[in-house]
Design a protein around this motif. Sequence first.
Motif, PDB file in Angstrom:
ATOM      1  N   HIS A   1      -5.550   0.622   3.882  1.00  0.00           N
ATOM      2  CA  HIS A   1      -6.285   0.422   2.660  1.00  0.00           C
ATOM      3  C   HIS A   1      -7.332   1.436   2.175  1.00  0.00           C
ATOM      4  O   HIS A   1      -8.398   1.296   1.848  1.00  0.00           O
ATOM      5  CB  HIS A   1      -7.248  -1.062   2.717  1.00  0.00           C
ATOM      6  CG  HIS A   1      -6.420  -2.133   3.206  1.00  0.00           C
ATOM      7  ND1 HIS A   1      -5.392  -2.496   2.025  1.00  0.00           N
ATOM      8  CD2 HIS A   1      -5.796  -2.819   4.137  1.00  0.00           C
ATOM      9  CE1 HIS A   1      -4.778  -3.414   2.514  1.00  0.00           C
ATOM     10  NE2 HIS A   1      -4.855  -3.631   3.844  1.00  0.00           N
ATOM     11  N   THR A   2      -6.873   2.840   2.803  1.00  0.00           N
ATOM     12  CA  THR A   2      -7.718   3.943   2.516  1.00  0.00           C
ATOM     13  C   THR A   2      -6.777   4.842   1.906  1.00  0.00           C
ATOM     14  O   THR A   2      -5.345   4.647   1.660  1.00  0.00           O
ATOM     15  CB  THR A   2      -8.147   4.592   3.710  1.00  0.00           C
ATOM     16  OG1 THR A   2      -6.765   5.207   4.438  1.00  0.00           O
ATOM     17  CG2 THR A   2      -8.637   3.596   4.737  1.00  0.00           C
ATOM     18  N   PRO A   3      -7.280   6.114   1.409  1.00  0.00           N
ATOM     19  CA  PRO A   3      -6.311   6.830   0.650  1.00  0.00           C
ATOM     20  C   PRO A   3      -5.549   7.911   1.492  1.00  0.00           C
ATOM     21  O   PRO A   3      -4.683   8.436   1.210  1.00  0.00           O
ATOM     22  CB  PRO A   3      -7.515   7.970  -0.119  1.00  0.00           C
ATOM     23  CG  PRO A   3      -8.579   7.216  -0.146  1.00  0.00           C
ATOM     24  CD  PRO A   3      -8.569   6.241   1.190  1.00  0.00           C
ATOM     25  N   THR A   4      -5.780   7.492   3.068  1.00  0.00           N
ATOM     26  CA  THR A   4      -4.777   8.285   4.109  1.00  0.00           C
ATOM     27  C   THR A   4      -4.308   7.373   4.891  1.00  0.00           C
ATOM     28  O   THR A   4      -4.656   7.663   6.028  1.00  0.00           O
ATOM     29  CB  THR A   4      -5.869   9.306   4.542  1.00  0.00           C
ATOM     30  OG1 THR A   4      -6.837   8.762   5.124  1.00  0.00           O
ATOM     31  CG2 THR A   4      -6.324  10.485   3.500  1.00  0.00           C
ATOM     32  N   PRO A   5      -3.335   6.632   4.783  1.00  0.00           N
ATOM     33  CA  PRO A   5      -2.952   5.812   5.884  1.00  0.00           C
ATOM     34  C   PRO A   5      -2.156   6.679   6.774  1.00  0.00           C
ATOM     35  O   PRO A   5      -1.725   7.712   6.612  1.00  0.00           O
ATOM     36  CB  PRO A   5      -1.806   5.036   5.146  1.00  0.00           C
ATOM     37  CG  PRO A   5      -1.594   5.385   3.794  1.00  0.00           C
ATOM     38  CD  PRO A   5      -2.684   6.313   3.329  1.00  0.00           C
TER      39      PRO A   5
ATOM     40  N   THR B   1      -1.019  11.269   2.163  1.00  0.00           N
ATOM     41  CA  THR B   1      -1.972  11.341   1.233  1.00  0.00           C
ATOM     42  C   THR B   1      -1.214  11.468   0.019  1.00  0.00           C
ATOM     43  O   THR B   1       0.021  11.764  -0.191  1.00  0.00           O
ATOM     44  CB  THR B   1      -2.685  12.898   1.372  1.00  0.00           C
ATOM     45  OG1 THR B   1      -1.801  14.072   1.257  1.00  0.00           O
ATOM     46  CG2 THR B   1      -3.664  12.800   2.427  1.00  0.00           C
ATOM     47  N   ARG B   2      -1.623  10.928  -1.249  1.00  0.00           N
ATOM     48  CA  ARG B   2      -1.038  11.161  -2.557  1.00  0.00           C
ATOM     49  C   ARG B   2      -0.754  12.566  -3.165  1.00  0.00           C
ATOM     50  O   ARG B   2      -1.897  13.457  -2.803  1.00  0.00           O
ATOM     51  CB  ARG B   2      -1.738  10.218  -3.547  1.00  0.00           C
ATOM     52  CG  ARG B   2      -1.734   8.582  -3.393  1.00  0.00           C
ATOM     53  CD  ARG B   2      -0.669   8.196  -3.270  1.00  0.00           C
ATOM     54  NE  ARG B   2      -0.514   6.802  -3.189  1.00  0.00           N
ATOM     55  CZ  ARG B   2       0.466   5.914  -3.082  1.00  0.00           C
ATOM     56  NH1 ARG B   2       1.712   6.282  -3.189  1.00  0.00           N
ATOM     57  NH2 ARG B   2       0.543   4.540  -2.825  1.00  0.00           N
TER      58      ARG B   2
ATOM     59  N   ARG C   1      -1.590  16.034  -8.697  1.00  0.00           N
ATOM     60  CA  ARG C   1      -1.103  16.153 -10.032  1.00  0.00           C
ATOM     61  C   ARG C   1      -1.327  17.417 -10.656  1.00  0.00           C
ATOM     62  O   ARG C   1      -2.297  17.857 -10.378  1.00  0.00           O
ATOM     63  CB  ARG C   1      -1.479  14.933 -10.919  1.00  0.00           C
ATOM     64  CG  ARG C   1      -0.864  13.602 -10.636  1.00  0.00           C
ATOM     65  CD  ARG C   1      -1.432  12.548 -11.643  1.00  0.00           C
ATOM     66  NE  ARG C   1      -1.122  11.254 -10.992  1.00  0.00           N
ATOM     67  CZ  ARG C   1      -1.611  10.105 -11.716  1.00  0.00           C
ATOM     68  NH1 ARG C   1      -2.144  10.302 -12.777  1.00  0.00           N
ATOM     69  NH2 ARG C   1      -1.259   9.183 -11.240  1.00  0.00           N
TER      70      ARG C   1
ATOM     71  N   ASP D   1       0.491  11.578   8.719  1.00  0.00           N
ATOM     72  CA  ASP D   1      -0.885  11.320   7.590  1.00  0.00           C
ATOM     73  C   ASP D   1      -0.161  11.326   6.332  1.00  0.00           C
ATOM     74  O   ASP D   1       0.290  12.434   6.140  1.00  0.00           O
ATOM     75  CB  ASP D   1      -1.887  12.231   8.157  1.00  0.00           C
ATOM     76  CG  ASP D   1      -2.503  11.935   9.496  1.00  0.00           C
ATOM     77  OD1 ASP D   1      -2.671  10.823   9.742  1.00  0.00           O
ATOM     78  OD2 ASP D   1      -2.372  13.007  10.323  1.00  0.00           O
TER      79      ASP D   1
ATOM     80  N   TRP E   1       4.325  10.168  -2.010  1.00  0.00           N
ATOM     81  CA  TRP E   1       3.326  10.693  -0.970  1.00  0.00           C
ATOM     82  C   TRP E   1       3.578  12.074  -0.425  1.00  0.00           C
ATOM     83  O   TRP E   1       4.939  12.549  -0.354  1.00  0.00           O
ATOM     84  CB  TRP E   1       3.399   9.767   0.468  1.00  0.00           C
ATOM     85  CG  TRP E   1       3.236   8.301   0.307  1.00  0.00           C
ATOM     86  CD1 TRP E   1       3.869   7.147  -0.183  1.00  0.00           C
ATOM     87  CD2 TRP E   1       1.725   7.742   0.192  1.00  0.00           C
ATOM     88  NE1 TRP E   1       3.137   6.388  -0.249  1.00  0.00           N
ATOM     89  CE2 TRP E   1       1.709   6.621  -0.107  1.00  0.00           C
ATOM     90  CE3 TRP E   1       0.620   8.409   0.591  1.00  0.00           C
ATOM     91  CZ2 TRP E   1       0.607   5.780   0.037  1.00  0.00           C
ATOM     92  CZ3 TRP E   1      -0.480   7.815   0.540  1.00  0.00           C
ATOM     93  CH2 TRP E   1      -0.321   6.393   0.440  1.00  0.00           C
TER      94      TRP E   1
ATOM     95  N   PHE F   1       1.033  -1.162  -0.217  1.00  0.00           N
ATOM     96  CA  PHE F   1      -0.239  -0.016   0.176  1.00  0.00           C
ATOM     97  C   PHE F   1       0.862   1.101   0.167  1.00  0.00           C
ATOM     98  O   PHE F   1       0.472   2.391  -0.373  1.00  0.00           O
ATOM     99  CB  PHE F   1      -0.807   0.035   1.488  1.00  0.00           C
ATOM    100  CG  PHE F   1      -0.062   0.389   2.610  1.00  0.00           C
ATOM    101  CD1 PHE F   1       0.072   1.712   3.008  1.00  0.00           C
ATOM    102  CD2 PHE F   1       0.281  -0.694   3.460  1.00  0.00           C
ATOM    103  CE1 PHE F   1       0.510   2.043   4.121  1.00  0.00           C
ATOM    104  CE2 PHE F   1       1.072  -0.482   4.649  1.00  0.00           C
ATOM    105  CZ  PHE F   1       1.260   0.843   4.868  1.00  0.00           C
TER     106      PHE F   1
END
Length: 180
Positions: free
Chosen positions: A146-150, A173-174, A177, A171, A29, A24
């Motif tokens: 398994h979330t967009p914000t591990p 987040t991707r 872009r 925290d 990040w 994951f």
Amino acid sequence: MPTPHLIPIPSPAAATGPAHDFDFLMGPWHIRNTRLVRRLAGCNDWEVFDATGSARALPGGIGNCDDFTPLAWNAGFVGMSLRVFSPATQRWSIYWLDNATGGLDATGCLRPPVVGGFADGVGRFEGEELFEGRTVRVRFEWTGMHTPTPRWQQAFSDDGGAHWEVNWVMDFTRPLRAPA
């Protein structure tokens, strides 16, 4: 001109088992850090800063590593995690290295890792660390994998694990872009 052969790349969803627990985390990040200013000192002052990081797999499935670069905090500081998976024990060993300490002890060896694994949606890794001249317990916990914000957090205990003080939270987040 011959057409190139496509090499099938397994889908991350197809990878299973503890050796893939950190899948994951692969890729870039943005990391929001909330860090206790002084640890194990009854301090309630927190600093907040942003960083970037990127995780990548190591060859042969032996583990992974990532880099950590604060954007404005502690100018020039960089760090990295090295995670190594043991097929024999089915556990992970996580080492922290940075350009302030090197991640090495007085003998030039890597400092001891935190060791553990994932169960019931939480990754928990524990070990011992020398902190201000004394040995303390250290715990890393991963949640929201398994979330967009591990989220990763670190806690110290100076009483053998009876009480824990969370002292650093990250925290993830991707990164956004830029429009094409």
